[in-house]
Structure formats: C-alpha cells, structure tokens
Write an enzyme that holds these catalytic residues in place. Structure first.
Site: not given
Ligand code: UD1
Ligand code: MG
Length: 448
Positions: A18, A25, A83, A353, A374
């Site tokens: 579902r 889930k 089940g 930054y 960087y």
C-alpha cells in the site's frame, strides 16, 4: 524496566504494497529516522535486551538499517510472506532458546512509547499470559477488532476482512503489539491455520488458541495516536504530523519558546535548551543540539550542528553537518556553515560560505567572505586566528591560515598564509583621474 528477560520480535517482512514504493515500508522515514529505527529505539528504551527482526528474503538494506539502530539484533528471514503468525515462526530458533517473556511488534507503528511496553510487562507480572495492546477509534476500518467477553477478557481478534457485520461495529482495535508469558508459545503458533479469506496465518488467531490452552488474555487499552499503524503514505504523513506536535510540545514544556510551533520542524533527536527562542519557519535536520538562551531567527535550515549558549542565528542561515558554534556567536542572513568550528563571540553576519574551517574566538568575518575549500578534487581547510578581522568580499583560498589579530583588506583573494597581527591586502591600487567624469559627461552630451 522489566524484571524478566524479554525478547522482542519485530515483524518487518511485509511487502508494504500500500506504500506503492520500491523502498521497504519500515525504511520510510519519520522525523529523519526510519520507521524501523523508531520501533527499535522504543524496545531498547523499554529495556528489552534481546531483539529479533523478521525481514523478507530480498531486504539486505533493511537488515543493515536494523543493525545501525541495534547492533546486536538478530535478523531472521521469512522465506514466504504467509502472514504475521508465520513471520513470528521465522524467529523459531531464537524463540526456542529463550525462556522469558516475548513481545511481538510490527515495524509499522513508530509512535509506540516505551512506557506502554513497560505497562504490558506489569500486566504479565500480575498474571496475564497474553496482553494485546489495543485502542478505541471512530474509524476502525482495516484493523483487527478485539472481541471482549462479558467478564472483560479478550475472547478473540477478528480481522476486518473476516469480521461479521456485528463484529465490524466494534470500535476497539488490535494494534498488533502483543506480549506473551507462556511456555508453549511455539506450539501455539503452530496451531494457527490459514482457513481465512486471505489464506494467511494470522497472529491474531493466537488469542483463540490461548483460550483452548486455558491461558488468560487481556487488553491494554492505549491512545489511538500512539498505536497508529502506517500502511500508506497518507498514514505516514499523519504519523509525521503527530510526531512533530509531540516534539514541539516537549520542547516548549522544557523551556523553549516556539513563536509559531506549527512551522518549526524537528528531527527525532533535536535538543533545545532552556530559553531558546525559535522564530517561524525553521527546519531542524538530525543531530542538532542548541544550548540555553540561543535565538534562532526566521527561515533557518539547521542540521548536524551544535550551537553554544547565547548565540543568534539567522534569519535565513544554513548550518550544515559538522558546524560547531561556541557561545555568543552571531551567524546572520545568507551565511552557510559546514564542517567548521567557530569560537566564542565570532560574528559572521552576512552572505558568507564558511566550509571546512576553524575560526578563533572573537574573529569578525565580513560580508561576502568565502572559504574556497574545494579544488575540484579535494577539500582543504581554512584556519582563522583569534580576534582577526576578515574584510568584506574576501576569498580565502584553502589550505590557508590567518594569524590571530590579523586584518584582511576587503576584496582580497588570499592565497598565502598571513602572520599574526599583519595586514594582508591583495588588490590593485586605486587610481584617481582628475575631472575625468566631467569630461566624459560633456563628450556624451555632445554626441547626443
Ligand atoms: C495487522 C493486524 C491487525 C491490526 C493491524 C494494526 C494481523 C493479521 N493483522 O494488520 O489485526 O489491527 O496490523 O496495524 O496481524 N508482516 C510480515 N510478514 C507477513 C505479513 C506481515 O513480516 O507475512 C509484517 C509487516 O511487515 C508489518 C506487520 O507484519 O510490519 C503487519 O502487517 P500489515 O500487512 O501491516 O498488517 P495489517 O493489515 O496492518
Ligand atoms: Mg499494518
């Protein structure tokens, strides 16, 4: 805390159809922690030392997720999803070695509280053999119904699809969380059949089996909200909003002011100190810890960050993982901080930054300062000494060190380290051409 050793079996093998998702889930997240992570945290807080998680055969990520929250948990694989009773039997080997109480929980009820599990243990201690945690709701559709006899004992659990019209009117529902104190639990599970519409082995049928064994079955009635089961994304959103309301209230009851609580979003582990003020539209990711008296102004996004007391953040600040701010720090609008340690009394009030750095206490970071961390391949660090002053619009090309008490002239691109108390300035000298502007205007107006 419980006194007998407890084994918790968490069922997480269901397909979660579902949810309409490629992700199992229990991996879906609520306040930045998986649903399974919430359930595991609850059983651990309740003091359950032994934990088994039942997963499907194709769910390696889920096993990793389980271990990341409970390193010692045992993973059991349910070969076929036949089940919930069959899922519990997938943990048969663990059950066979265990002598104390057994709890069965579903990996889709993340709002369950440890106190509720402790209350169920207390009922087992008072003589119940089986305790089912239930709740009353005006919207029982889809839930198993608790059939309670005239003496108030639990007689059966009827799945919605199996219930008679009369049974469908029952508003007391099964949460799926059950506690057992019975020596023949495995034998009882094996007596459950699949003679039902879905041809599944329903754990809920264990109540009728327990009656045949003359065992006592009780209901622990809990709050509906706490036992909400997530089966689809609408229920996930409902659970998220309930979690958020609980987190907001907890923060306010422990001394934080949220000016517009419904616009402040918490992670599962956000901690706010006393007299912290949070203005509207603030989002906390995981790993945020804010000390007393700090003011978070509107529209900030803060994750993986520790902030000392008396600081002022925002409006519109972004603090990313690894930001560690001392006391009385000011971080202003459009400032981004990542993986940077900032000393006490530092001010970075505008448009900067600050990444992969260390800033000594009392330093002033001018508007538009950029840590150029960087080079396209690696990240490099910027170290700024105490009480130094970085002029506006400065680029600090890392790796670089700015000495304490140093001053950087605004607009500089600094590529070499600067000694203590020096002035570093890197820009062309300014030129003045006398009355040039007047001449220019005259020239232009003649051309027109
Ligand atoms: C279940 C209960 C229902 C209860 C409701 C509460 C049964 C038969 N029904 O229904 O009485 O009111 O929860 O939310 O127990 N699972 C497995 N293997 C399987 C089937 C399921 O591990 O073969 C796991 C699922 O991953 C899930 C849990 O068991 O965590 C419950 O399964 P789900 O399909 O959600 O059951 P519900 O229909 O919600
Ligand atoms: Mg369910």
């Amino acid at each position: 805390m419980t006194h007998t050793p407890v084994l918790s079996i968490i069922l997480a093998a269901g397909k979660g159809t579902r949810m309409c998702s490629k992700l199992p889930k229990p991996m879906h997240r609520l306040a930045h922690r998986s649903i399974l992570g919430h359930v595991l945290a609850t059983v651990r807080k309740a003091g359950h030392k032994k934990i088994a998680v039942v997963i499907g055969p194709d769910m390696d990520h889920l096993a990793e997720e389980a271990h990341s929250h409970a390193a010692n948990c045992i993973i059991c694989v349910q070969a076929n999803r036949l089940g919930t009773a069959n899922a519990v039997l997938s943990a048969q080997n663990v059950l066979a070695e265990h002598t104390g109480d057994v709890f069965v929980l579903f990996a889709d009820t993340p709002l369950l509280r440890p106190e509720t599990l402790i209350n169920a243990s207390a009922m087992l201690n008072k003589g119940a053999n089986l305790v089912v945690m239930g709740f009353e709701t005006n919207n029982p559709k889809g839930y198993g119904r608790l059939v309670i006899d005239s003496q108030g004992n639990l007689a059966a659990i009827r799945e919605h699809s199996e219930a008679t019209l009369q049974e469908q009117t029952i508003r007391i529902c099964n949460s799926g969380v059950m506690a057992f104190r019975c020596s023949n639990f495995i034998a009882m599970l094996n007596q459950i059949d699949n003679n039902n519409i879905k041809q599944e082995y329903y754990l809920t049928d264990i109540v009728e089996v327990a009656h045949r064994h003359k065992l006592s079955c009780s209901v622990l009635l809990c709050d509906e909200e706490e036992l909400l089961g997530i089966n689809d994304r609408v229920q996930l959103a409902v659970a998220e909003s309930k979690f958020q309301n609980q987190a907001r209230n907890a923060a306010m009851y422990s001394g934080a002011t949220l000016i517009d609580p419904s616009t402040v979003w918490f992670a599962y582990d956000t901690t706010l100190g006393q007299d912290v003020i949070v203005e509207p539209n603030v989002f906390f990711g995981p790993g945020v810890n804010i000390a007393d008296g700090t003011h978070i102004r509107a529209n900030c996004y803060i994750e993986g960050t520790i902030i000392g007391s008396g600081s002022c953040i925002g409006p519109y600040a972004r603090l990313r993982p690894g930001a560690k701010l001392g006391t009385d720090v000011n971080i202003g609008n459009f400032v981004e901080v990542k993986n940077t340690i900032i000393g006490d009394n530092v001010k970075a009030n505008h448009l900067s930054y600050l990444g992969d750095g260390t800033i000594g206490s009392g330093a002033n970071i001018g508007a538009g300062t950029i840590f150029c961390n960087y080079d396209g391949f690696n990240k490099h660090s910027t170290v700024i000494g105490e009480k130094s002053f970085i002029g506006s619009n400065t680029s600090l090309v890392a790796p670089i060190q700015i000495g304490s008490g140093a001053i950087i002239g605004s607009g500089s691109v600094i590529t070499r380290s600067v000694p203590d108390n020096a002035l570093a300035i890197e820009r062309n000298r300014q030129v003045h051409k006398k009355i040039w502007a007047n001449k220019f205007r005259t020239l232009i107006s003649r051309k027109r």
